[in-house]
Design an enzyme around this catalytic site. Structure first.
Site, PDB file in Angstrom:
ATOM      1  N   ASP A 133      35.748  82.008   5.689  1.00 27.45           N
ATOM      2  CA  ASP A 133      36.904  81.377   6.304  1.00 27.45           C
ATOM      3  C   ASP A 133      37.692  80.654   5.221  1.00 27.45           C
ATOM      4  O   ASP A 133      37.245  80.537   4.082  1.00 27.45           O
ATOM      5  CB  ASP A 133      36.459  80.393   7.394  1.00 27.45           C
TER       6      ASP A 133
ATOM      7  N   CYS B 262      36.385  84.397  19.107  1.00 25.64           N
ATOM      8  CA  CYS B 262      35.747  83.081  19.173  1.00 25.64           C
ATOM      9  C   CYS B 262      36.582  82.088  19.994  1.00 25.64           C
ATOM     10  O   CYS B 262      37.785  82.264  20.186  1.00 25.64           O
ATOM     11  CB  CYS B 262      35.542  82.535  17.764  1.00 25.64           C
TER      12      CYS B 262
END
Length: 231
Positions: free
Chosen positions: A138, A8
């Site tokens: 996360d 990412c």
């Protein structure tokens, strides 16, 4: 099963080439203006032109409106949305419907998060929209978009793990153990493969992919061993 890999926070064509060469499955673009990895939809469109077939392009959004996400998708042909803010279950479904894209929803895990909370949240999102694909786990911090910090992997229920994307504090040093112990569907990394914020390191990307594949190999060997043991 082969663990899927998403890199990412891409901002440069040469970094996309490095990700593809290393064998990753997905590339993430950050559409959160406060992030050092932010790209405009126009810039993302330019970058996506260099992405070959069968690589998933993911757009990370934080508390954006359905109209904002739909407008971004019109400019940048994203494959998948990643909703990384405080969007409610209903808002996530509305955003995906407006954009006409499948989506992942982040769950930012705290030290006191309960495993059943993760299962309930996944079920709520899945019931809200046919476009929901998975949770991205996360670490909870006072910021959005990830901070390179890990969480307690033991909080991830075993029956949920094969459907989640594991993120937060992953690196070449712990990726093998993460894959072997959690056994997620996919892993997601950003800062752990950078030379600087928004600038990826081709060697770190290759090493991370190799570490994930080592985890897959461990799982395969353990599975073969278990099946060979007489009962």
């Amino acid at each position: 099963m082969r663990t899927r890999i998403k890199i990412c926070g891409l901002t440069r064509e040469e970094d996309i080439q490095a990700v593809v060469a290393a064998g990753a499955d997905a590339i993430g673009f950050v559409f959160y203006p406060k992030s050092p990895r932010y790209v405009t939809p126009e810039r993302a469109a330019e970058l996506i032109r260099s992405v070959p077939p069968f690589i998933t392009t993911v757009g990370l959004f934080v508390n954006a409106s359905p109209e904002e996400v739909a407008a971004a998708v019109k400019l940048a042909p994203l494959s998948l949305l990643q909703l990384h803010g405080d969007e409610t279950v209903e808002q996530g479904a509305a955003i995906a419907a407006a954009a006409g894209r499948q989506y992942m929803k982040v769950f930012r895990v705290k030290p006191d998060t309960r495993p059943d909370e993760l299962l309930e949240y996944e079920q709520a999102n899945r019931a809200a929209s046919p476009l929901f694909t998975s949770l991205l786990l996360d670490t909870y911090v006072d910021a959005y978009g990830g901070a390179g910090k890990g969480f307690d992997w033991s909080l991830v229920p075993k029956d949920l793990a094969p459907r989640v994307v594991l993120s937060g504090g992953l690196s070449v040093h712990n990726a093998t153990d993460a894959v072997d112990s959690v056994r997620p569907y996919a892993v997601d990394i950003s800062s752990g493969v950078e030379a600087a914020k928004g600038i990826k390191d081709a060697r770190k990307i290759a090493d991370f992919v190799a570490a994930v594949r080592a985890g897959d190999t461990l799982i395969e060997s353990e599975t073969h061993h278990e099946s060979a043991v007489p009962r």
